[in-house]
Design an enzyme around this catalytic site. Structure first.
Site, PDB file in Angstrom:
ATOM      1  N   ARG A 164       5.154  14.472   6.595  1.00 42.90           N
ATOM      2  CA  ARG A 164       4.673  14.084   5.262  1.00 42.90           C
ATOM      3  C   ARG A 164       4.351  15.294   4.385  1.00 42.90           C
ATOM      4  O   ARG A 164       3.375  15.285   3.621  1.00 42.90           O
ATOM      5  CB  ARG A 164       3.429  13.188   5.365  1.00 42.90           C
ATOM      6  CG  ARG A 164       3.647  11.880   6.032  1.00 42.90           C
ATOM      7  CD  ARG A 164       4.654  10.991   5.290  1.00 42.90           C
ATOM      8  NE  ARG A 164       4.884   9.818   6.082  1.00 42.90           N
ATOM      9  CZ  ARG A 164       5.777   9.781   7.083  1.00 42.90           C
ATOM     10  NH1 ARG A 164       6.553  10.809   7.348  1.00 42.90           N
ATOM     11  NH2 ARG A 164       5.931   8.692   7.791  1.00 42.90           N
ATOM     12  N   SER A 238       0.332   3.860   3.364  1.00 40.16           N
ATOM     13  CA  SER A 238      -0.683   4.555   4.178  1.00 40.16           C
ATOM     14  C   SER A 238      -1.497   5.483   3.283  1.00 40.16           C
ATOM     15  O   SER A 238      -0.931   6.336   2.607  1.00 40.16           O
ATOM     16  CB  SER A 238      -0.017   5.405   5.258  1.00 40.16           C
ATOM     17  OG  SER A 238       0.832   4.606   6.027  1.00 40.16           O
ATOM     18  N   GLU A 334      -2.807  11.023   2.387  1.00 38.47           N
ATOM     19  CA  GLU A 334      -1.358  11.118   2.148  1.00 38.47           C
ATOM     20  C   GLU A 334      -1.077  10.889   0.652  1.00 38.47           C
ATOM     21  O   GLU A 334      -0.167  11.479   0.077  1.00 38.47           O
ATOM     22  CB  GLU A 334      -0.640  10.059   2.999  1.00 38.47           C
ATOM     23  CG  GLU A 334       0.849  10.031   2.764  1.00 38.47           C
ATOM     24  CD  GLU A 334       1.586   8.985   3.607  1.00 38.47           C
ATOM     25  OE1 GLU A 334       1.255   8.838   4.801  1.00 38.47           O
ATOM     26  OE2 GLU A 334       2.480   8.333   3.054  1.00 38.47           O
TER      27      GLU A 334
HETATM   28  C1  LIG Z   1       3.915  -0.577   0.485  1.00 39.29           C
HETATM   29  C2  LIG Z   1       4.228   0.897   0.645  1.00 39.29           C
HETATM   30  C3  LIG Z   1       4.832   1.348   1.812  1.00 39.29           C
HETATM   31  C4  LIG Z   1       5.140   2.702   1.970  1.00 39.29           C
HETATM   32  N1  LIG Z   1       5.729   3.095   3.122  1.00 39.29           N
HETATM   33  C5  LIG Z   1       6.050   4.394   3.309  1.00 39.29           C
HETATM   34  C6  LIG Z   1       6.683   4.821   4.518  1.00 39.29           C
HETATM   35  O1  LIG Z   1       6.997   4.020   5.397  1.00 39.29           O
HETATM   36  N2  LIG Z   1       6.937   6.126   4.658  1.00 39.29           N
HETATM   37  C7  LIG Z   1       6.625   7.045   3.697  1.00 39.29           C
HETATM   38  O2  LIG Z   1       6.887   8.239   3.918  1.00 39.29           O
HETATM   39  N3  LIG Z   1       6.030   6.672   2.549  1.00 39.29           N
HETATM   40  C8  LIG Z   1       5.736   5.370   2.330  1.00 39.29           C
HETATM   41  N4  LIG Z   1       5.127   4.982   1.161  1.00 39.29           N
HETATM   42  C9  LIG Z   1       4.801   5.987   0.140  1.00 39.29           C
HETATM   43  C10 LIG Z   1       5.838   6.094  -1.009  1.00 39.29           C
HETATM   44  O3  LIG Z   1       6.690   5.001  -0.989  1.00 39.29           O
HETATM   45  C11 LIG Z   1       6.664   7.365  -0.896  1.00 39.29           C
HETATM   46  O4  LIG Z   1       5.838   8.495  -0.886  1.00 39.29           O
HETATM   47  C12 LIG Z   1       7.674   7.505  -2.044  1.00 39.29           C
HETATM   48  O5  LIG Z   1       8.550   8.575  -1.772  1.00 39.29           O
HETATM   49  C13 LIG Z   1       7.014   7.731  -3.397  1.00 39.29           C
HETATM   50  O6  LIG Z   1       8.020   7.638  -4.396  1.00 39.29           O
HETATM   51  P1  LIG Z   1       7.646   7.439  -5.919  1.00 39.29           P
HETATM   52  O7  LIG Z   1       8.895   7.576  -6.715  1.00 39.29           O
HETATM   53  O8  LIG Z   1       6.908   6.175  -6.091  1.00 39.29           O
HETATM   54  O9  LIG Z   1       6.714   8.687  -6.166  1.00 39.29           O
HETATM   55  P2  LIG Z   1       5.420   8.731  -7.095  1.00 39.29           P
HETATM   56  O10 LIG Z   1       4.345   7.910  -6.471  1.00 39.29           O
HETATM   57  O11 LIG Z   1       5.776   8.430  -8.489  1.00 39.29           O
HETATM   58  O12 LIG Z   1       5.048  10.269  -6.961  1.00 39.29           O
HETATM   59  C14 LIG Z   1       4.525  10.777  -5.748  1.00 39.29           C
HETATM   60  C15 LIG Z   1       4.349  12.295  -5.893  1.00 39.29           C
HETATM   61  O13 LIG Z   1       5.635  12.913  -5.967  1.00 39.29           O
HETATM   62  C16 LIG Z   1       5.790  13.638  -7.182  1.00 39.29           C
HETATM   63  N5  LIG Z   1       7.159  13.392  -7.640  1.00 39.29           N
HETATM   64  C17 LIG Z   1       7.748  12.188  -7.826  1.00 39.29           C
HETATM   65  N6  LIG Z   1       9.025  12.344  -8.208  1.00 39.29           N
HETATM   66  C18 LIG Z   1       9.229  13.690  -8.278  1.00 39.29           C
HETATM   67  C19 LIG Z   1      10.353  14.501  -8.649  1.00 39.29           C
HETATM   68  N7  LIG Z   1      11.526  13.956  -9.007  1.00 39.29           N
HETATM   69  N8  LIG Z   1      10.222  15.843  -8.629  1.00 39.29           N
HETATM   70  C20 LIG Z   1       9.045  16.423  -8.256  1.00 39.29           C
HETATM   71  N9  LIG Z   1       7.948  15.711  -7.896  1.00 39.29           N
HETATM   72  C21 LIG Z   1       8.042  14.357  -7.916  1.00 39.29           C
HETATM   73  C22 LIG Z   1       4.754  13.056  -8.138  1.00 39.29           C
HETATM   74  O14 LIG Z   1       4.384  13.999  -9.111  1.00 39.29           O
HETATM   75  C23 LIG Z   1       3.631  12.691  -7.179  1.00 39.29           C
HETATM   76  O15 LIG Z   1       2.845  13.821  -6.899  1.00 39.29           O
HETATM   77  C24 LIG Z   1       4.825   3.624   0.948  1.00 39.29           C
HETATM   78  C25 LIG Z   1       4.214   3.166  -0.230  1.00 39.29           C
HETATM   79  C26 LIG Z   1       3.938   1.812  -0.388  1.00 39.29           C
HETATM   80  C27 LIG Z   1       3.307   1.331  -1.662  1.00 39.29           C
END
Ligand SMILES: Cc1cc2nc3c(=O)[nH]c(=O)nc-3n(C[C@H](O)[C@H](O)[C@H](O)COP(=O)(O)OP(=O)(O)OC[C@H]3O[C@@H](n4cnc5c(N)ncnc54)[C@H](O)[C@@H]3O)c2cc1C
Length: 338
Positions: A164, A238, A334
């Site tokens: 992570r 998480s 996380e």
């Molecule tokens: C129900 C649920 C289940 C999940 N299960 C998992 C799992 O099984 N495994 C897991 O690893 N994660 C899991 N997650 C966490 C999440 O889905 C991941 O971390 C996902 O990659 C976040 O993507 P996002 O586009 O929503 O990022 P955001 O929430 O929009 O951003 C997250 C972070 O990344 C940065 N960021 C986003 N896009 C970029 C970019 N293009 N360039 C630079 N920085 C960027 C943002 O500034 C922020 O700091 C889960 C979340 C939920 C709600």
């Protein structure tokens, strides 16, 4: 002409759903938009942050500076004898990308089905599930550096992927926007079925020799059953990482708590289930004002409606304190706190 908006609500753009305003926000759909947005921010001396699908962000107050909302879509594939190299625009939806590759018959992303978010955020915390991390299929990415305006290419060795984490979550946080990610998938499936949940699901489906599509279906089915859907109850998955401790610490802990779920790692460290620690401290299903701990997944904090970010943080800190007092283990968040 780029549509930069001011004082707009961000709450609905995150899965936790805590309200906050962005001082300035802009949707970027291509590289030119991004350059213009960054020029605007430089001109006004504003800090920048990228928002993907908001599934790993907890808003704890209004966000100053410019929030760049990523809608950069693209898919380009190149097939060689055994592999497929697919370059995704970073605003592509992760699960849609997984579904598309699985239906094409390409293997590598199936265990990561139904993780919310964009492709561009996946390398940020090296997303992982059911025995696979995105690092295992990662080929390269491109990142736009806000200070210099340069686009730099990063191969896996530059990203320092870990559990992570990556260089993008640490040193380069809020300094770059990942604009594209290329994954290498296989035409010749190498399936990972080591996780008990996946094995049990396949058995329930009466599948003995699974295909890529079977694994995908099993993962979708397990996740749908076990994880709270953010469309129904606000959450960010998480909230804490599973702590990784030394083997000596693990032996001492197991002496006192023999039933603690633990997973020895290749480097000799031991990963411990954070959800179990939280549950043992009595937090499962607990309420704290408008937020709480999910009643089936102690690792997931939830917004019961109208929760504010500071309230969620307070709950998280209470949980961290009680796990530290009971087990001597520090839980690390996380979720990204804004
Ligand atoms: C129900 C649920 C289940 C999940 N299960 C998992 C799992 O099984 N495994 C897991 O690893 N994660 C899991 N997650 C966490 C999440 O889905 C991941 O971390 C996902 O990659 C976040 O993507 P996002 O586009 O929503 O990022 P955001 O929430 O929009 O951003 C997250 C972070 O990344 C940065 N960021 C986003 N896009 C970029 C970019 N293009 N360039 C630079 N920085 C960027 C943002 O500034 C922020 O700091 C889960 C979340 C939920 C709600």
């Amino acid at each position: 002409m780029l549509n930069i908006r001011h004082h707009i609500g961000l709450g609905e753009l995150t899965t936790f759903g805590c309200s906050a305003l962005a001082e300035h926000a802009v949707v970027v759909t291509n590289f030119q938009d991004l350059q213009e947005a960054v020029a605007f921010a430089h001109d006004k001396g504003l800090a920048m942050r990228v928002l993907g699908s908001g599934s790993n962000v907890l808003l704890t107050g209004d966000v100053s500076g410019l929030v760049i909302i990523n809608h950069m879509h693209q898919r380009a594939e190149c097939v060689d004898r055994r592999d497929v190299h697919i370059r995704f625009g970073s605003g592509e939806n992760w699960h849609d990308a997984v579904t598309w590759t699985v239906h094409k018959g390409w293997s590598g992303m199936e265990n990561l089905a139904l993780i919310p978010g964009t492709v561009g955020a996946a390398p940020m915390q090296n997303i992982g599930a059911y025995g696979v991390e995105q690092a295992s299929i990662f080929e390269e990415l491109e990142a736009f550096h806000f200070d210099s305006g340069e686009i730099r290419k990063y191969v896996a060795a530059d990203c320092d992927f870990g559990y992570r984490t990556s260089v993008f979550k640490r040193e380069l946080r809020d300094k770059v926007m990942i604009t594209s990610v290329t994954y290498r998938l296989s035409l010749d499936p190498k399936l990972v079925t080591s996780y008990r949940d996946v094995q049990e699901e396949l058995a329930a489906m009466s599948i003995i020799e699974p295909t890529t599509l079977d694994i995908y279906n099993a993962v979708v089915s397990v996740r749908t059953r076990k994880l709270p859907d953010p469309r129904i109850i606000g959450n960010a998955g998480s909230f804490f990482m599973n702590p990784v401790i030394t083997s000596e610490q693990a032996s001492q802990l197991l002496e006192k708590h023999p039933t603690i779920p633990n997973y020895p790692q290749a480097d000799g460290t031991v990963k411990v289930a954070a959800g179990w620690l939280i549950e043992q401290c009595g937090w499962k299903g607990a309420r704290h004002g408008s937020c709480g701990v999910h009643d089936r997944q102690a690792l997931v904090l939830v917004n019961h409606g109208g929760a504010v970010g500071s309230e969620v943080l307070e709950l998280a800190e209470n949980i961290q304190r009680s796990v530290a007092d009971t087990f001597g283990i520090t839980l690390v968040r996380e979720v990204n706190v804004w």
